[in-house]
Design a protein around this motif. Structure first.
Motif, short mmCIF file in Angstrom:
data_model
loop_
_atom_site.label_atom_id
_atom_site.label_comp_id
_atom_site.label_asym_id
_atom_site.label_seq_id
_atom_site.Cartn_x
_atom_site.Cartn_y
_atom_site.Cartn_z
N ASP A 154 0.81 -1.22 0.00
CA ASP A 154 0.00 0.00 0.00
C ASP A 154 0.84 1.28 0.00
OD1 ASP A 154 -2.08 1.79 0.33
OD2 ASP A 154 -2.32 1.40 2.47
N MET A 155 0.50 2.20 -0.90
CA MET A 155 1.14 3.53 -0.89
C MET A 155 0.12 4.64 -1.10
SD MET A 155 4.62 2.84 -3.09
CE MET A 155 5.47 4.36 -2.66
N GLY A 156 -1.17 4.30 -1.11
CA GLY A 156 -2.20 5.33 -1.37
C GLY A 156 -3.53 4.63 -1.56
N LEU B 280 4.42 3.79 -15.01
CA LEU B 280 5.24 4.92 -14.56
C LEU B 280 4.83 5.35 -13.15
CD1 LEU B 280 7.43 6.94 -15.35
CD2 LEU B 280 5.69 8.32 -16.48
N GLY B 281 5.79 5.28 -12.23
CA GLY B 281 5.48 5.53 -10.81
C GLY B 281 4.80 4.30 -10.23
N SER B 282 5.40 3.15 -10.50
CA SER B 282 4.77 1.85 -10.19
C SER B 282 4.85 1.48 -8.71
CB SER B 282 5.45 0.76 -11.03
OG SER B 282 6.86 0.89 -10.93
N GLY B 283 5.59 2.25 -7.91
CA GLY B 283 5.64 2.01 -6.47
C GLY B 283 6.14 0.61 -6.15
N LYS B 284 5.40 -0.08 -5.28
CA LYS B 284 5.84 -1.42 -4.86
C LYS B 284 5.37 -2.50 -5.81
CE LYS B 284 6.30 0.15 -0.14
NZ LYS B 284 5.78 0.13 1.24
N ALA C 290 8.63 1.40 -13.66
CA ALA C 290 9.62 2.46 -13.38
C ALA C 290 9.17 3.26 -12.17
CB ALA C 290 9.77 3.36 -14.59
N ASP C 291 10.07 3.42 -11.22
CA ASP C 291 9.71 4.18 -10.01
C ASP C 291 10.95 4.85 -9.46
OD1 ASP C 291 7.23 4.52 -8.21
OD2 ASP C 291 8.87 4.21 -6.80
N TRP C 292 10.72 5.90 -8.67
CA TRP C 292 11.81 6.72 -8.16
C TRP C 292 12.09 6.46 -6.68
CZ3 TRP C 292 16.01 8.54 -9.57
CH2 TRP C 292 16.61 9.68 -9.03
N TRP C 293 11.05 6.30 -5.88
CA TRP C 293 11.27 6.15 -4.44
C TRP C 293 11.60 4.72 -4.05
CZ3 TRP C 293 5.96 8.73 -2.81
CH2 TRP C 293 5.97 10.08 -3.21
N ILE C 294 11.11 3.77 -4.82
CA ILE C 294 11.25 2.35 -4.45
C ILE C 294 12.41 1.73 -5.25
CG2 ILE C 294 10.08 0.09 -4.38
CD1 ILE C 294 8.82 2.19 -2.48
N ALA D 212 13.89 4.88 -11.93
CA ALA D 212 13.99 5.96 -12.92
C ALA D 212 13.20 7.17 -12.46
CB ALA D 212 13.47 5.48 -14.28
N GLU D 213 13.74 8.34 -12.74
CA GLU D 213 13.05 9.59 -12.46
C GLU D 213 12.24 9.95 -13.71
OE1 GLU D 213 11.51 13.06 -11.53
OE2 GLU D 213 12.93 13.14 -13.19
N ALA D 214 11.01 10.40 -13.49
CA ALA D 214 10.06 10.56 -14.60
C ALA D 214 10.50 11.58 -15.66
CB ALA D 214 8.70 10.96 -14.04
N HIS D 215 11.44 12.45 -15.32
CA HIS D 215 11.92 13.43 -16.31
C HIS D 215 13.21 12.98 -17.00
CE1 HIS D 215 9.40 15.72 -13.52
NE2 HIS D 215 9.08 16.44 -14.58
N SER E 112 -0.13 5.13 -15.64
CA SER E 112 0.38 5.70 -14.39
C SER E 112 -0.77 5.82 -13.39
CB SER E 112 1.01 7.07 -14.67
OG SER E 112 1.56 7.61 -13.49
N VAL E 113 -0.61 5.17 -12.25
CA VAL E 113 -1.68 5.15 -11.24
C VAL E 113 -1.21 5.87 -9.97
CG1 VAL E 113 -3.08 3.64 -9.77
CG2 VAL E 113 -2.66 3.01 -12.15
N ASP E 114 -1.93 6.91 -9.63
CA ASP E 114 -1.65 7.68 -8.41
C ASP E 114 -0.18 8.10 -8.32
OD1 ASP E 114 -2.05 8.95 -6.00
OD2 ASP E 114 -1.83 7.15 -4.80
N ALA E 115 0.37 8.59 -9.39
CA ALA E 115 1.76 9.03 -9.41
C ALA E 115 1.95 10.30 -10.25
CB ALA E 115 2.65 7.92 -9.96
C1 LIG Z 1 1.49 7.24 -4.05
S1 LIG Z 1 2.74 6.26 -4.79
C2 LIG Z 1 1.78 5.20 -5.87
C3 LIG Z 1 2.54 4.00 -6.28
C4 LIG Z 1 1.75 2.99 -7.13
N1 LIG Z 1 1.46 3.50 -8.46
C5 LIG Z 1 0.49 2.58 -6.43
O1 LIG Z 1 -0.58 3.05 -6.83
O2 LIG Z 1 0.59 1.81 -5.47
C6 LIG Z 1 3.46 7.42 -5.94
C7 LIG Z 1 4.66 6.87 -6.69
O3 LIG Z 1 5.10 7.89 -7.58
C8 LIG Z 1 6.50 7.78 -7.70
N2 LIG Z 1 7.10 9.05 -8.10
C9 LIG Z 1 6.94 10.25 -7.51
N3 LIG Z 1 7.71 11.17 -8.12
C10 LIG Z 1 8.36 10.53 -9.12
C11 LIG Z 1 9.27 10.94 -10.11
N4 LIG Z 1 9.68 12.20 -10.18
N5 LIG Z 1 9.72 10.01 -10.99
C12 LIG Z 1 9.29 8.72 -10.91
N6 LIG Z 1 8.42 8.28 -10.00
C13 LIG Z 1 7.96 9.16 -9.10
C14 LIG Z 1 6.98 7.41 -6.32
O4 LIG Z 1 8.22 6.76 -6.40
C15 LIG Z 1 5.84 6.55 -5.78
O5 LIG Z 1 6.14 5.18 -5.83
#
Ligand SMILES: C[S@@+](CC[C@H](N)C(=O)[O-])C[C@H]1O[C@@H](n2cnc3c(N)ncnc32)[C@H](O)[C@@H]1O
Length: 270
Positions: A30-32, A57-61, A79-83, A106-109, A123-126
């Motif tokens: 869970d991240m959101g 994109l921003g796939s989290g866990k 691809a995710d930045w924090w995880i 990976a960073e989204a930019h 991209s879901v919740d990112a």
């Molecule tokens: C709230 S979490 C959601 C994760 C996942 N999509 C989910 O729904 O469980 C937001 C995600 O966005 C990613 N994120 C935030 N800024 C980012 C960036 N600049 N580049 C890549 N990923 C990014 C974070 O790493 C984080 O895992």
């Protein structure tokens, strides 16, 4: 605090595909808000087929990447930045999709991919963290093949903050200035269409998104209170753990859909 039991998260009438996934497994990642409910609804506006190469994109866990591989037979790049990639890769291996899902930090930019190398980007919740700048869609679409699809599920407000003149206090208290990035579905439609680079195929607010979010938040609170994952939880200004859970639940209960929703936006690269 009202707590939802895990069985209430299995809703085959509303989310048949997501209902095949163990709620406890999902809460462990869970991240959101519930990522599979959002993705299942979003995917209704996309044509996802076996063998497609999809960027999550921003796939989290990684729950959504597992879903894309299993439900649509896709080859997924998560691809995710924090995880860390190793943490996500372990989730994919355990879920039996390690051969079809590649984890990339990976960073989204600064995406390390070839141009036109994806059939779809999801991209879901990112997207709210990195995708609102005028320059972002033009940057991102280069990674889609012509005709490739983009699908985004992102927290939204029913009216633009700019129009309201302020972030509603019950949202500001929990989310802070970040709610500035929670745009309406129509904002996204215009923002993308105006580039001339994509055709927006749908842009809508999810009906009753707040109810889904509240159900999930209450289940997460119960799961974490039982000590199964005390440090995890929603990502918001109120922090993780019990305080974060309570803050989100209070925000949703106060709002009851007056402002809070999720935008589901889909497009095709021209
Ligand atoms: C709230 S979490 C959601 C994760 C996942 N999509 C989910 O729904 O469980 C937001 C995600 O966005 C990613 N994120 C935030 N800024 C980012 C960036 N600049 N580049 C890549 N990923 C990014 C974070 O790493 C984080 O895992």
């Amino acid at each position: 605090m009202i707590v939802t039991s895990l069985s209430e998260l299995v809703r085959p009438d509303r989310y048949p595909r997501s209902s095949r996934y163990d709620p406890a497994w999902l809460l462990g990642l869970d991240m959101g808000p519930h990522p599979l409910w959002l993705l299942e609804d979003l995917a209704g506006g996309l044509e996802l087929r076996p063998g497609m190469r999809i960027l999550d994109l921003g796939s989290g866990k990684g729950a959504t990447s597992v879903f894309l591989a299993r439900e649509y037979g896709a080859e997924v790049v998560a691809a995710d930045w924090w995880i860390a990639a190793e943490e996500a890769a372990a989730v994919f291996a355990e879920a039996g999709v390690g051969d079809r899902v590649e984890a990339v930090r990976a960073e989204a930019h600064a995406l390390p991919f070839e141009e036109a190398s994806f059939d779809a980007i999801v991209s879901v919740d990112a997207f709210e963290y990195f995708g609102t700048a005028d320059t972002y869609l033009p940057y991102l679409v280069r990674f889609l093949r012509p005709g490739g699809q983009l699908g985004v599920a992102t927290p939204a407000l029913t009216r633009e903050v700019r129009e309201l003149g302020a972030i509603p206090p019950h949202i500001r208290e929990v989310v802070g200035w970040e709610a500035m990035a929670w745009h309406t579905a129509e904002w996204w439609r215009f923002q993308w269409e105006i580039t001339g680079l994509v055709d927006v195929t749908s842009a809508r607010l999810q009906p009753d998104a707040w109810r889904d979010w509240l159900l999930w938040a209450r289940a997460g609170a119960g799961y974490r209170a039982a000590g199964r994952d005390a440090d995890a939880g929603p990502d918001n200004g109120a922090g993780a753990g019990a305080d974060g859970d309570r803050a989100v639940i209070d925000m949703l209960t106060a709002d009851r859909g007056a402002y809070l929703s999720f935008a589901l936006v889909t497009a095709r690269r021209r």
